[in-house]
Scaffold this active site. Structure first.
Site, PDB file in Angstrom:
ATOM      1  N   HIS A   1      34.730 -34.063  16.220  1.00  0.00           N
ATOM      2  CA  HIS A   1      34.829 -34.880  15.005  1.00  0.00           C
ATOM      3  C   HIS A   1      36.302 -35.111  14.667  1.00  0.00           C
ATOM      4  CE1 HIS A   1      30.665 -33.931  13.364  1.00  0.00           C
ATOM      5  NE2 HIS A   1      30.801 -32.933  14.214  1.00  0.00           N
TER       6      HIS A   1
ATOM      7  N   HIS B   1      30.651 -32.801  21.265  1.00  0.00           N
ATOM      8  CA  HIS B   1      31.383 -33.846  20.551  1.00  0.00           C
ATOM      9  C   HIS B   1      32.483 -33.239  19.700  1.00  0.00           C
ATOM     10  CE1 HIS B   1      27.986 -32.589  18.047  1.00  0.00           C
ATOM     11  NE2 HIS B   1      28.792 -32.798  17.014  1.00  0.00           N
TER      12      HIS B   1
HETATM   13  P1  AMP Z   1      27.396 -31.626  14.441  1.00  0.00           P
HETATM   14  O1  AMP Z   1      26.958 -30.962  13.158  1.00  0.00           O
HETATM   15  O2  AMP Z   1      28.802 -31.211  14.852  1.00  0.00           O
HETATM   16  O3  AMP Z   1      26.406 -31.447  15.566  1.00  0.00           O
HETATM   17  O4  AMP Z   1      27.533 -33.170  14.107  1.00  0.00           O
HETATM   18  C1  AMP Z   1      26.656 -34.148  14.544  1.00  0.00           C
HETATM   19  C2  AMP Z   1      27.119 -35.428  13.922  1.00  0.00           C
HETATM   20  O5  AMP Z   1      26.450 -36.506  14.539  1.00  0.00           O
HETATM   21  C3  AMP Z   1      26.815 -35.520  12.416  1.00  0.00           C
HETATM   22  O6  AMP Z   1      28.045 -35.691  11.693  1.00  0.00           O
HETATM   23  C4  AMP Z   1      25.905 -36.745  12.302  1.00  0.00           C
HETATM   24  O7  AMP Z   1      26.146 -37.506  11.143  1.00  0.00           O
HETATM   25  C5  AMP Z   1      26.257 -37.498  13.577  1.00  0.00           C
HETATM   26  N1  AMP Z   1      25.206 -38.397  14.077  1.00  0.00           N
HETATM   27  C6  AMP Z   1      23.896 -38.106  14.300  1.00  0.00           C
HETATM   28  N2  AMP Z   1      23.232 -39.190  14.782  1.00  0.00           N
HETATM   29  C7  AMP Z   1      24.155 -40.190  14.889  1.00  0.00           C
HETATM   30  C8  AMP Z   1      24.106 -41.542  15.321  1.00  0.00           C
HETATM   31  N3  AMP Z   1      22.969 -42.110  15.769  1.00  0.00           N
HETATM   32  N4  AMP Z   1      25.238 -42.268  15.283  1.00  0.00           N
HETATM   33  C9  AMP Z   1      26.396 -41.724  14.832  1.00  0.00           C
HETATM   34  N5  AMP Z   1      26.512 -40.449  14.416  1.00  0.00           N
HETATM   35  C10 AMP Z   1      25.420 -39.681  14.444  1.00  0.00           C
END
Ligand code: AMP
Ligand code: ZN
Length: 136
Positions: free
Chosen positions: A102, A100
Site C-alpha cells: 500500500h 501487495h
Molecule cells: P490488506 O488489508 O493489506 O489485505 O488490503 C487489501 C486492500 O485491497 C484493501 O485496502 C482493499 O480496499 C483493497 N481492495 C480489495 N478489493 C479491491 C479491488 N477490487 N480493487 C481495488 N482495491 C481493492
C-alpha cells in the site's frame, strides 16, 4: 494465477481497476477504499500469497515500482509524505491474499487515518489514477 483471487482477476482484466502504472511484472492501481485520497496498491502480476511466499525477484520488482510511483503520488496529491504498508497474514491485517504494497499519501497532522472506510466510485478512482499518471 489463482481463479478466485481478486487481484489475479484485475491482472487478467476480468475486474475493473484504475491503473496508475503497469510493466511486465507489476501493476499499480487505486485501492477501492479511498480512506485517504490517493491510496494505491502495487502488486506482482504473478500470484504470491505474502512475504513468506514471494520470490526476492518479484518483491524487488514491486519495490522498484513503488519507488517509481511514489514521487508521482506525492506530486499529484501535493502530499507532505507517503506511508508504505504491507500486511502478511490475517493477524497482521491482510485481507487480500495476493502480495501487495500500500502507498498512502500523508499530510501534516492527518493522524494516520489509514483504515477509515470510504468506498470510492470508479469515476473518482479513474480521475485520481489519471492525475497520478500525469506526474510519472
Ligand atoms: P490488506 O488489508 O493489506 O489485505 O488490503 C487489501 C486492500 O485491497 C484493501 O485496502 C482493499 O480496499 C483493497 N481492495 C480489495 N478489493 C479491491 C479491488 N477490487 N480493487 C481495488 N482495491 C481493492
Ligand atoms: Zn492473485
Amino acid at each position: 494465477m489463482k481463479e478466485d483471487c481478486v487481484f489475479c482477476q484485475i491482472v487478467r482484466g476480468e475486474k475493473p481497476a484504475s491503473i496508475v502504472y503497469e510493466d511486465e511484472e507489476t501493476l499499480a492501481f487505486m485501492d477501492i477504499n479511498q480512506g485517504v485520497k490517493g491510496h494505491l496498491l502495487i502488486i506482482p502480476k504473478e500470484h504470491y500469497v505474502d512475504i513468506t511466499d514471494i520470490t526476492p525477484e518479484a518483491a524487488a520488482a514491486v519495490a522498484r515500482t513503488s519507488v517509481q510511483v511514489a514521487p508521482a503520488l506525492k506530486r499529484a496529491l501535493n502530499a507532505d509524505g507517503i506511508s508504505v504498508w504491507q500486511a502478511n497474514g490475517w493477524a497482521a491485517g491482510q485481507r487480500v491474499f495476493h502480495y501487495h504494497v500500500h502507498l498512502f499519501p500523508r499530510f501534516a497532522g492527518d493522524g494516520l487515518p489509514l483504515h477509515k472506510s470510504k468506498m470510492a466510485s470508479r469515476e473518482e478512482l479513474d480521475r485520481i489514477a489519471e492525475l497520478i499518471r500525469k506526474h510519472l
